[in-house]
Motif scaffolding. Sequence first.
Motif, PDB file in Angstrom:
ATOM      1  N   GLY A 231       0.825  -1.193   0.000  1.00  0.00           N
ATOM      2  CA  GLY A 231       0.000   0.000   0.000  1.00  0.00           C
ATOM      3  C   GLY A 231       0.857   1.239   0.000  1.00  0.00           C
ATOM      4  O   GLY A 231       2.064   1.193   0.274  1.00  0.00           O
ATOM      5  N   SER A 232       0.244   2.355  -0.308  1.00  0.00           N
ATOM      6  CA  SER A 232       0.939   3.637  -0.286  1.00  0.00           C
ATOM      7  C   SER A 232       0.966   4.164   1.145  1.00  0.00           C
ATOM      8  O   SER A 232       0.246   3.676   2.024  1.00  0.00           O
ATOM      9  CB  SER A 232       0.223   4.635  -1.195  1.00  0.00           C
ATOM     10  OG  SER A 232      -1.095   4.869  -0.722  1.00  0.00           O
ATOM     11  N   SER A 234      -0.188   6.987   2.080  1.00  0.00           N
ATOM     12  CA  SER A 234      -1.488   7.595   2.349  1.00  0.00           C
ATOM     13  C   SER A 234      -2.521   6.563   2.792  1.00  0.00           C
ATOM     14  O   SER A 234      -3.408   6.868   3.586  1.00  0.00           O
ATOM     15  CB  SER A 234      -1.992   8.343   1.113  1.00  0.00           C
ATOM     16  OG  SER A 234      -2.121   7.466   0.014  1.00  0.00           O
ATOM     17  N   SER A 235      -2.407   5.330   2.295  1.00  0.00           N
ATOM     18  CA  SER A 235      -3.362   4.286   2.684  1.00  0.00           C
ATOM     19  C   SER A 235      -2.975   3.604   3.988  1.00  0.00           C
ATOM     20  O   SER A 235      -3.821   2.990   4.643  1.00  0.00           O
ATOM     21  CB  SER A 235      -3.470   3.233   1.574  1.00  0.00           C
ATOM     22  OG  SER A 235      -2.258   2.499   1.454  1.00  0.00           O
ATOM     23  N   MET A 236      -1.695   3.702   4.391  1.00  0.00           N
ATOM     24  CA  MET A 236      -1.226   3.012   5.586  1.00  0.00           C
ATOM     25  C   MET A 236      -1.141   3.920   6.805  1.00  0.00           C
ATOM     26  O   MET A 236      -1.130   3.442   7.942  1.00  0.00           O
ATOM     27  CB  MET A 236       0.145   2.376   5.321  1.00  0.00           C
ATOM     28  CG  MET A 236       0.140   1.334   4.219  1.00  0.00           C
ATOM     29  SD  MET A 236       1.779   0.668   3.858  1.00  0.00           S
ATOM     30  CE  MET A 236       2.038  -0.359   5.304  1.00  0.00           C
TER      31      MET A 236
END
Length: 296
Positions: A231-232, A234-236
Motif C-alpha cells: 500500500g501507499s 497515504s493508505s497506511m
Amino acid sequence: MTSTPNSLFRHYLDSLIQRGTTRASLTEEARDVLRTWYVTAKKGSRVHSPSSPSPRPEPQPTKTPPPSTNPELFPEERKPSSSITLPEGTMEDKLQYLRDLAQNWKPARDLNSLRDTMVFATGNPHTQLMLIGEAPGYYEEVQREPFVGRAGEKLNQILKAMGLSRDMVYISNIVKFRPSLPNQRTNNRAPTPEEIEACLPIIMHEIQVIQPKMIIALGGTAAVGLLGEQGSVSSMRGRFHDLNGIPVRVTYHPSYLLRSDNPREKRKVWEDMLAVMERMGMPVSEKQRGYFLPRE
C-alpha cells in the motif's frame, strides 16, 4: 496479505515518486519481465465470442524474472531470523554485535547492488521511540550516520516540535548500505524489495534488542519492509499497525516534506506525530495541537 510481482513493482515506483525521481532506467531483462506481465494481463482481460477467430499467439519471452519478483518476498510473519543468535551481555554489546555482523552481512553482499560503506544507527538505545527509514543516501554515507542530510534536518525539526532530540530516540534504516547506481555521485535510489528482504534480519534484531514502545516507519519503503503489507503511505498512515506486539505508525518520509510546501501535507505528518505522543503518554500542548492547521 501476500504480495504479488505487480504490487511490489507498483510500490517500488511509488517509492521513487515520493523521493522525487521522474525517470528510471530499465535493463533488457526488466523490460522482458514487464512484457510478460503485460501479455498476461492482456490475455486475462480479453473476451472472445465463440464466432470470433482465435487470436494470434503472443510471443513469450524466454528469460526468467529476477529474484526480486518472488511473490513471497514479503511474508506476513516479521519475526527475527533464527540464523542470528545474539550474545549475552548489555544492550550495547548486542548492538555492537549486530553492527559488526551487518558490516559483512552475506545476504546483502551477495546481491552486488549495494555500496560498501555501512551506516548502522544513531541515537539512544535506551529509548521508548524508534524511527526507521529505508536506506542511507549520499550524506549519510559520507558521515556514516542515518538522516544527516536535508531530510535529516527536517527530521530534527519534527523531533524538536515533539519536544525531543536525536539523542532521545533511536534512528535506523532497514538497509544499512546505500543502494548503488551506475556512475553514482550524489544521486540516490530507493532500495529494491530484494535488498530490503536481504537486510531485514538485522533491523528485526535491532528492534528485538531496543524493545521500543513505539516505532515510526518513515516512508512507504520502510513501512512495507517492516510490516509486510502492500500500500501507499497515504493508505497506511492514520492508524497504528502491529509488529510483534509493538505499535507502528506509518508516516511520510521527511524528504517528501522537502518537496511539498503544502501545509495540509505537513499537517498529516504532524497528526501522526500527535498520535504517537498521545499513545506514549507524552504531554501535548494546545500550541502543538494547532501546528499547520488552517488559520480562520
